[in-house]
Design a protein around this motif. Structure first.
Motif, PDB file in Angstrom:
ATOM      1  N   MET A   5       0.848  -1.182   0.000  1.00 28.16           N
ATOM      2  CA  MET A   5       0.000   0.000   0.000  1.00 28.16           C
ATOM      3  C   MET A   5       0.889   1.239   0.000  1.00 28.16           C
ATOM      4  N   SER A   6       0.406   2.286  -0.639  1.00 31.27           N
ATOM      5  CA  SER A   6       1.130   3.547  -0.709  1.00 31.27           C
ATOM      6  C   SER A   6       0.136   4.689  -0.667  1.00 31.27           C
ATOM      7  N   GLY A   7       0.569   5.811  -0.128  1.00 23.48           N
ATOM      8  CA  GLY A   7      -0.275   7.002  -0.123  1.00 23.48           C
ATOM      9  C   GLY A   7       0.073   7.902   1.041  1.00 23.48           C
ATOM     10  N   LYS A  13      -5.379   4.713   3.367  1.00 22.26           N
ATOM     11  CA  LYS A  13      -4.719   3.473   2.933  1.00 22.26           C
ATOM     12  C   LYS A  13      -4.748   2.407   4.021  1.00 22.26           C
ATOM     13  N   SER A  14      -4.619   2.797   5.271  1.00 22.77           N
ATOM     14  CA  SER A  14      -4.639   1.802   6.351  1.00 22.77           C
ATOM     15  C   SER A  14      -6.012   1.153   6.482  1.00 22.77           C
ATOM     16  N   ALA A  17      -6.170  -1.237   3.665  1.00 25.12           N
ATOM     17  CA  ALA A  17      -5.251  -2.353   3.939  1.00 25.12           C
ATOM     18  C   ALA A  17      -5.846  -3.308   4.966  1.00 25.12           C
ATOM     19  N   ASP A  74       1.803  -1.704   4.790  1.00 23.30           N
ATOM     20  CA  ASP A  74       1.090  -0.430   4.856  1.00 23.30           C
ATOM     21  C   ASP A  74       2.084   0.669   5.217  1.00 23.30           C
ATOM     22  N   GLU A 101      -1.770   2.274  -4.766  1.00 22.10           N
ATOM     23  CA  GLU A 101      -1.637   3.652  -4.289  1.00 22.10           C
ATOM     24  C   GLU A 101      -3.028   4.166  -3.949  1.00 22.10           C
ATOM     25  N   VAL A 102      -3.153   4.742  -2.770  1.00 18.92           N
ATOM     26  CA  VAL A 102      -4.429   5.311  -2.342  1.00 18.92           C
ATOM     27  C   VAL A 102      -4.286   6.833  -2.334  1.00 18.92           C
ATOM     28  N   SER A 151      -9.928   7.228  -2.248  1.00 20.15           N
ATOM     29  CA  SER A 151     -10.637   6.955  -0.992  1.00 20.15           C
ATOM     30  C   SER A 151     -11.816   7.894  -0.752  1.00 20.15           C
TER      31      SER A 151
END
Length: 170
Positions: A5-7, A13-14, A17, A74, A101-102, A151
């Protein structure tokens, strides 16, 4: 499979995730609690604990992958070197790698989430909106294939898109 996960902090993102982790029954390793644990253990905040947290999470992810289990990482992953770290880990274990990517297309929602979140990570100070904007300016461009989730959309929708995407990752 290694799912990364990225962002930026506060984009969600969490949350994505954790939901993916529950749906896939795989562990989620987050960098922030690891860094906070280092501070609680007495490692000074003036030390490179952010980098060290990435290395610790990489080591834990490697142990999980060695058991032939999938894992979700994450972290912000805003630097090319961080993304290469995960690519190398996937290559060493011969597993599929899925980058997600978020983003949050609505800055008002993003700011409200960031300023309202209370994750309960002992010793971890949540970043300010100003620090997140500074980090946005330094966020290195992506050159890898990745799924981008917004998101601002419902989490359930994003998780469904992520699951379908991960099924197709070679």
């Amino acid at each position: 499979m290694l799912i990364v996960m990225s962002g930026l902090p506060g984009v969600g993102k969490s949350s994505i995730a954790e939901t993916l982790g529950r749906r896939l029954a795989v562990p989620v390793l987050s960098v922030d609690p690891v860094e906070a644990a280092m501070w609680r253990a007495g490692v000074g905040r003036d030390q490179p604990t952010g980098l060290a947290a990435y290395v610790v999470v990489e080591t834990l992810a490697s142990e999980i992958l060695a058991l032939a289990q999938s894992v979700i990482v994450d972290a912000v992953n805003d630097a090319v070197e961080a993304r290469e770290q995960w690519r190398g880990l996937a290559l060493r274990h011969g597993v599929r790698l899925g980058f997600i990517e978020v983003i949050c297309s609505d800055p008002l929602i993003h700011r409200r989430r960031l300023e309202g979140r209370q994750r309960g990570i002992e010793g971890f100070l949540e970043p300010t909106w100003e620090s997140v904007q500074a980090r946005r300016a330094r966020f290195e461009a992506w050159h890898e294939d990745r799924l981008v989730l917004d998101s601002a959309k419902p989490i359930a929708d994003n998780v469904q898109v992520a699951l379908a995407h991960l099924d197709g990752v070679p």
